[in-house]
Design an enzyme around this catalytic site. Sequence first.
Site, PDB file in Angstrom:
ATOM      1  N   ASP A  73      17.704  16.507  34.541  1.00 31.52           N
ATOM      2  CA  ASP A  73      19.094  16.195  34.272  1.00 31.52           C
ATOM      3  C   ASP A  73      19.467  15.144  35.311  1.00 31.52           C
ATOM      4  O   ASP A  73      18.843  15.075  36.354  1.00 31.52           O
ATOM      5  CB  ASP A  73      19.889  17.491  34.454  1.00 31.52           C
ATOM      6  CG  ASP A  73      21.364  17.286  34.260  1.00 31.52           C
ATOM      7  OD1 ASP A  73      21.704  16.607  33.278  1.00 31.52           O
ATOM      8  OD2 ASP A  73      22.145  17.791  35.061  1.00 31.52           O
TER       9      ASP A  73
ATOM     10  N   ASP B  99      21.099  21.386  36.948  1.00 27.03           N
ATOM     11  CA  ASP B  99      21.922  22.093  37.917  1.00 27.03           C
ATOM     12  C   ASP B  99      22.430  23.407  37.344  1.00 27.03           C
ATOM     13  O   ASP B  99      23.120  24.162  38.006  1.00 27.03           O
ATOM     14  CB  ASP B  99      23.064  21.221  38.435  1.00 27.03           C
ATOM     15  CG  ASP B  99      23.882  20.633  37.309  1.00 27.03           C
ATOM     16  OD1 ASP B  99      23.714  21.082  36.167  1.00 27.03           O
ATOM     17  OD2 ASP B  99      24.687  19.727  37.572  1.00 27.03           O
TER      18      ASP B  99
ATOM     19  N   ASP C 121      23.815  22.704  31.404  1.00 29.15           N
ATOM     20  CA  ASP C 121      22.571  22.474  30.672  1.00 29.15           C
ATOM     21  C   ASP C 121      21.777  23.762  30.473  1.00 29.15           C
ATOM     22  O   ASP C 121      20.575  23.736  30.226  1.00 29.15           O
ATOM     23  CB  ASP C 121      21.719  21.402  31.362  1.00 29.15           C
ATOM     24  CG  ASP C 121      21.770  21.545  32.869  1.00 29.15           C
ATOM     25  OD1 ASP C 121      22.057  22.668  33.332  1.00 29.15           O
ATOM     26  OD2 ASP C 121      21.530  20.560  33.573  1.00 29.15           O
TER      27      ASP C 121
END
Length: 818
Positions: free
Chosen positions: A514, A715, A719
């Site tokens: 990410d 994190d 997500d």
Amino acid sequence: MKETCFHCGLDVPESVKLSVEFEERARPTCCAGCQAVAQSIIDAGLGSYYKQRTADAAKAALPPDEVLAQLKLYDLPEVQADFVETGADNQKEAVLMLGGITCAACVWLIEQQLLRLPGVVRVDLNYSTHRVRVVWHDTQVALSDILLRIQSTGYTAAPYDAHKVEAQHQQERKQFIVRLAVAGLCMMQTMMFAIPTYLYGEGEIEPLYLGILHWGAFIMVLPVVFYCALPFYRGAWRDLKNRRAGMDTPIAIAIVMTFAAGIYSLATNAGQGMYFESISMLLFFLLGGRFMEQIARRKAGDAAERLVKLVPAFCHKLAAYPESEAAEEAAVVKLQSGDVILVKPGEVIPVDGVVLAGESEVNEAMLTGESLPVAKRAEDKVTAGTLNTVGPLIVRTEQAGGNTRLAHIVKLLDRALAQKPRVAELAEKYASRFVLGELLLAVPVFIGWMVYADAHTALWITVALLVITCPCALSLATPTALAAATGMLAGRGVLISGKQSLETLAQIDDVVFDKTGTLTKGELSVSRTVALGSLGEADALAVARALEAQSEHPIARAILRHTGAEQVHEADNIKVMQRVNRIGHGVSAQVEWRGETQIWALGRAEFVAGISGSLPDMPEASHTGSMVFLGNQRGFQTAFLLEDEIKDGTPEMVAALKAQGLRLHVLSGDRSAAVAHLADTLSLDAYRAEALPEDKLTYVEALQAEGRKVLMVGDGINDAPVLARADVSAAVAGGADVARDGADVVLLNDDMRVLPQTVAQARKARRVIAQNLRWASAYNLIAVPLAVFGFVTPWIAALGMSLSSLVVLGNALRLLKK
Ligand code: ADP
Ligand code: MG
């Protein structure tokens, strides 16, 4: 004289000054846990339990009624409050510590026994730490039933308490050393009596002296047979009762057989020695081997315990703060949220809380592996388990005991160690079958040699067979390696929690990152605003502030930080209604401002276009950071240009992962220019920009469809679905709550360079496990025929068996090396 605990009977460590009042006398307790339990028992009017119980009931094997009475106490809600948690569906969960586990095969037995109880949902037993996590339905089975089942299987169980575990370990270790020393002394003595019979041939020693030598050896072997070997009989007896073969069974049989033969030879004056000195040597080597195993196992598996022990048992409580700073000693387990404590320099902070006064530096290395101290002053948060270094701090407790971040970390570690990957399960099952096969094989071997040679030869060959083929190494191979690997990673702030995580991690081909907060610092700043309509800059910021007021997104935080006092004031005049936060898109709301009601949107261009109409010409085409737009029903108004920095250590991490042969991707909802720039700067293999959460999922699935194994690093904030879809997931926890997300790997440290180290460690662990299993199987395959055909003596067998376990352990301990 040493005091013993009023409740549990263990020795009270000298530093501990805890007691309960019972029958007008202070009774010492060994730890705050015992104190609390004893207090609740007395408070509940059940103090008579302590009178009924015989002197050292807790220490000795309890008679059945008393066992029951004691165990029933654990069903009291007051007693359970300290260590039982209630989870989903009203399931209860507790961690118990076990006594009496001697080999990895015991693990299987206890698990099976407990799972047979109706109402028991899950049992995870950790061989390395001798701890078991049990999940049960309170309505179907009581905790006392579970404890009773463990006791009647032949083990002891008590609620887990790190300080008590230490005391128990010390007591076990002391006993072990005494046994080992006795065995060593007796071995030397029996050898002394035996050597003359080796040196002189038959009839060369006068019968009187020969008698003295034989009887001397007999007397010196008695302590060995009746004291040193006790743990083996206990284990074998337990196995017999449970109708299965464990690793103690063949050894107990071997000892008893040899001793019986020795007595027979003594009584009949057969004069054939070797029996007694063989027994003492056998036990000396076996105990020595087990002792080293214990040390190594604890070294490998006590990562969680080390962390638990970080938290001190006592603290200085400031009961009357702020009126007075008078401190009193208080047990940490009794602290509640809101209590104010003083932490002196050099002390470990026992709770999660907020600094009220004082300035200091705190070392978080034990938790995150990060050794740079962090400055702390009033209003800063502090975490349990971190070390206060420079000055005193006054801290208000927010979370104590089982609710601290540290406790969650320990729980993750425990869960990781308790979960067995398939290899370990297979090895355990195989080991227990192997023992059974070995026992069956011993019968024809004994008969065969008796017919072919004589009873004496048959006996020692059979004994050697029983001892040498014990599959200890096999069952140690996987758990010790896993424990060592996880323990070493925990020391660096990497928590491995999924069941197969380490194994899968060793096999990954692709790493998908990410962007914001993972590769970049995630602390964006607004570098410029560009007017696209008639709205002024100050007004644009005020509206943006009002829209983002409740948002946690890094972009929202950047906007909130960027607004000055003037805009804060203005934002208060803006009435925001029906705010919608669309993950991956932005926020929109109905806004009442300056007597006008309008729908406003803030976020990516396509999202704002849904309200403001056609996209404007993109401003600032050369900008390589993020860009978000503000617009209302009249059209686009403002563009915010944001900057983020690449995290320290990210380039090194990328280089190291590439060197490991991995393909690297970045996925982001941010605009193309920003993501492309980042991918280019870091020379990643692939990127995908403007990805909606579902696009990210599709991206990972597409990779998996190609047969690739994917590690997803994020994190964990927005997500989570992608993390869950990947083969292994890693969450960069930073300051966030570690237990919130179900990531397989949690990185407590912000330094991303630990990621390639984690992959390397996983690969190494996989190699070590494979080596161990191969070695252990090869050992057993070679040892069996050697023993069957009479090439080994009993003491060589004992040495071989112990050495084979130590090789496996030594190999596993290599994983602890940094
Ligand atoms: P990432 O993939 O980098 O984590 P997200 O999926 O969270 O990004 O968001 C994608 C894009 O959606 C952001 O770059 C931003 O343009 C927009 N966005 C999302 N949430 C917000 C918000 N609260 N405020 C403004 N823009 C937002
Ligand atoms: Mg994100």
